[in-house]
Design a protein around this motif. Structure first.
Motif, short mmCIF file in Angstrom:
data_model
loop_
_atom_site.label_atom_id
_atom_site.label_comp_id
_atom_site.label_asym_id
_atom_site.label_seq_id
_atom_site.Cartn_x
_atom_site.Cartn_y
_atom_site.Cartn_z
N ILE A 187 -10.44 -55.81 -3.93
CA ILE A 187 -9.69 -55.02 -2.95
C ILE A 187 -8.57 -55.89 -2.37
CG2 ILE A 187 -9.82 -53.74 -0.77
CD1 ILE A 187 -12.77 -53.17 -1.44
N ILE A 188 -7.35 -55.36 -2.46
CA ILE A 188 -6.16 -56.09 -2.01
C ILE A 188 -5.66 -55.44 -0.72
CG2 ILE A 188 -3.76 -56.65 -2.65
CD1 ILE A 188 -5.82 -57.96 -4.55
N ASP A 189 -5.30 -56.26 0.26
CA ASP A 189 -4.75 -55.72 1.51
C ASP A 189 -3.28 -55.40 1.29
OD1 ASP A 189 -3.82 -55.12 3.99
OD2 ASP A 189 -4.44 -57.00 4.95
N ALA A 190 -3.00 -54.12 0.99
CA ALA A 190 -1.65 -53.71 0.60
C ALA A 190 -0.77 -53.37 1.80
CB ALA A 190 -1.73 -52.51 -0.35
N ALA A 191 -1.29 -53.54 3.00
CA ALA A 191 -0.46 -53.30 4.19
C ALA A 191 0.40 -54.53 4.47
CB ALA A 191 -1.34 -52.97 5.38
N ARG A 192 0.10 -55.65 3.81
CA ARG A 192 0.86 -56.90 3.99
C ARG A 192 2.20 -56.80 3.25
NH1 ARG A 192 -0.76 -60.16 7.38
NH2 ARG A 192 0.06 -61.91 6.19
N PRO A 193 3.15 -57.71 3.55
CA PRO A 193 4.43 -57.70 2.82
C PRO A 193 4.22 -57.90 1.31
CG PRO A 193 4.53 -59.17 4.72
CD PRO A 193 3.10 -58.74 4.59
N ALA A 194 5.17 -57.37 0.50
CA ALA A 194 5.01 -57.35 -0.96
C ALA A 194 4.65 -58.72 -1.55
CB ALA A 194 6.26 -56.80 -1.61
N GLY A 195 5.35 -59.79 -1.09
CA GLY A 195 5.12 -61.12 -1.64
C GLY A 195 3.67 -61.55 -1.46
N ASP A 196 3.13 -61.22 -0.30
CA ASP A 196 1.77 -61.58 0.02
C ASP A 196 0.77 -60.78 -0.82
OD1 ASP A 196 0.03 -63.09 1.72
OD2 ASP A 196 -0.54 -61.17 2.60
N VAL A 197 1.12 -59.50 -1.06
CA VAL A 197 0.26 -58.64 -1.88
C VAL A 197 0.21 -59.20 -3.32
CG1 VAL A 197 -0.05 -56.30 -2.80
CG2 VAL A 197 0.75 -56.62 -0.46
N VAL A 198 1.37 -59.63 -3.81
CA VAL A 198 1.43 -60.20 -5.17
C VAL A 198 0.56 -61.46 -5.24
CG1 VAL A 198 2.93 -61.20 -6.94
CG2 VAL A 198 3.68 -59.22 -5.65
N LEU A 199 0.62 -62.30 -4.20
CA LEU A 199 -0.19 -63.53 -4.22
C LEU A 199 -1.68 -63.21 -4.27
CD1 LEU A 199 1.65 -65.93 -1.73
CD2 LEU A 199 1.54 -66.05 -4.23
N GLN A 200 -2.09 -62.19 -3.52
CA GLN A 200 -3.51 -61.79 -3.56
C GLN A 200 -3.89 -61.34 -4.98
OE1 GLN A 200 -4.90 -59.06 -0.31
NE2 GLN A 200 -2.80 -59.20 0.38
N CYS A 201 -2.98 -60.57 -5.60
CA CYS A 201 -3.26 -60.07 -6.97
C CYS A 201 -3.33 -61.24 -7.94
CB CYS A 201 -2.17 -59.09 -7.42
SG CYS A 201 -2.17 -57.55 -6.49
N LEU A 202 -2.37 -62.18 -7.80
CA LEU A 202 -2.33 -63.33 -8.71
C LEU A 202 -3.62 -64.13 -8.65
CD1 LEU A 202 1.11 -65.12 -8.60
CD2 LEU A 202 -0.24 -64.50 -10.61
N SER A 203 -4.11 -64.31 -7.44
CA SER A 203 -5.32 -65.11 -7.30
C SER A 203 -6.51 -64.41 -7.99
CB SER A 203 -5.54 -65.39 -5.81
OG SER A 203 -6.84 -65.23 -5.45
N ALA A 204 -6.55 -63.07 -7.91
CA ALA A 204 -7.63 -62.33 -8.61
C ALA A 204 -7.47 -62.46 -10.13
CB ALA A 204 -7.61 -60.87 -8.18
N VAL A 205 -6.22 -62.37 -10.61
CA VAL A 205 -5.97 -62.49 -12.06
C VAL A 205 -6.34 -63.89 -12.54
CG1 VAL A 205 -4.15 -62.46 -13.83
CG2 VAL A 205 -4.14 -60.74 -12.02
N GLU A 206 -5.94 -64.90 -11.74
CA GLU A 206 -6.25 -66.29 -12.10
C GLU A 206 -7.75 -66.51 -12.24
OE1 GLU A 206 -4.29 -68.63 -9.15
OE2 GLU A 206 -2.71 -69.22 -10.54
N ASN A 207 -8.50 -65.92 -11.31
CA ASN A 207 -9.97 -66.07 -11.36
C ASN A 207 -10.52 -65.58 -12.68
OD1 ASN A 207 -10.51 -67.31 -9.00
ND2 ASN A 207 -10.83 -65.41 -7.84
N VAL A 208 -10.04 -64.40 -13.12
CA VAL A 208 -10.55 -63.84 -14.37
C VAL A 208 -10.10 -64.70 -15.55
CG1 VAL A 208 -10.57 -61.82 -15.89
CG2 VAL A 208 -10.65 -61.51 -13.42
N LEU A 209 -8.82 -65.14 -15.53
CA LEU A 209 -8.32 -65.97 -16.63
C LEU A 209 -9.10 -67.29 -16.70
CD1 LEU A 209 -4.46 -65.40 -16.35
CD2 LEU A 209 -5.92 -64.73 -18.26
N ARG A 210 -9.40 -67.84 -15.52
CA ARG A 210 -10.13 -69.11 -15.48
C ARG A 210 -11.53 -68.94 -16.07
NH1 ARG A 210 -9.86 -70.26 -10.10
NH2 ARG A 210 -7.62 -70.50 -10.20
#
Ligand code: TYD
Length: 217
Positions: A187-210
């Motif tokens: 679950i991503i907090d999408a009420a935050r500014p776009a850059g911050d939302v992307v960082l949250q998504c990236l961290s989730a993607v990184e976890n799966v890739l790792r």
């Protein structure tokens, strides 16, 4: 790797997907951006029908089978070949949209929906589903603004014109789906500014890739 993006209208999925794809590309991956409805040739024809379904009097069931026809073709024509070629597929909406909108939103039987989702996809589920979660009034304000800017108030505005209550049910439905399948959903907090939302998504993607031994540089 297959990543789906879900959320109510106006949750900012398309902006976030684009930014995430750019980042993945810079890291040497070949992301494929696609969406439902409309990610394949058939879907391209179905999309305007689906987005105007409410105003044109299409029944809930007819609407459902059009979404599913689009999905079956999309999986076969676009998603599976890309996965086979080793691409990271970023898909704007997938099976959970049907469970949230047609199931929770329109009250269709969830077990039936799961079964036809499985038939349409051959059981293909995302490795990761990013749920962009934000209060309904924020999403609707963004969606109406976007439609106005794109001049799509009539052709693409049908869901955005639905009541606040409908979208609240859909949002709660998504949260229930995420709780049921917490290993697939983040679950991503999408009420935050776009850059911050992307960082949250990236961290989730990184976890799966790792987990798969293919971390980002
Ligand atoms: P779209 O313009 O793609 O919305 P967004 O940019 O918010 O993703 O419109 C797709 C609409 O179709 C959206 O309101 C959700 C709805 N939908 C369903 O009801 N069921 C489905 O299975 C799918 C894929 C979409």
């Amino acid at each position: 790797m297959f990543i789906s993006f879900e959320g109510i209208d106006g949750s900012g999925k398309s902006t976030v997907i684009r930014m995430l794809a750019e980042y993945l590309q810079h890291s040497g991956y070949k992301p494929l951006l696609t969406r439902e409805p409309g990610g394949c040739t058939l879907g391209h024809s179905l999309r305007p029908i689906l987005l105007n379904a409410r105003t044109s009097g299409l029944s809930c069931r007819a609407e459902l089978y059009l979404f599913l026809a689009d999905r079956a073709q999309h999986v076969r024509e676009v998603i599976r070949p890309a996965l086979k070629a080793g691409q990271i597929v970023l898909c704007d909406r997938y099976t959970d949209s049907t469970l949230a909108y047609q199931g929770y939103g329109r009250g269709l039987n969830p077990e039936h929906l799961r079964r036809i989702n499985e038939m349409a996809t051959g059981g293909l589920l995302p490795d990761l589903t990013l749920l962009l979660n934000l209060p309904v009034h924020c999403g609707l304000t963004r969606a109406v603004q976007r439609n106005r800017e794109e001049g799509t108030v009539l052709s693409e505005g049908r869901f955005d014109a639905e009541s606040q209550a409908f979208h609240e049910v859909v949002r709660q439905g998504y949260l229930a789906l995420a709780a049921e399948e917490s290993s697939r959903f983040v679950i991503i907090d999408a009420a935050r500014p776009a850059g911050d939302v992307v960082l949250q998504c990236l961290s989730a993607v990184e976890n799966v890739l790792r987990q798969r031994g293919k971390g980002l540089d």
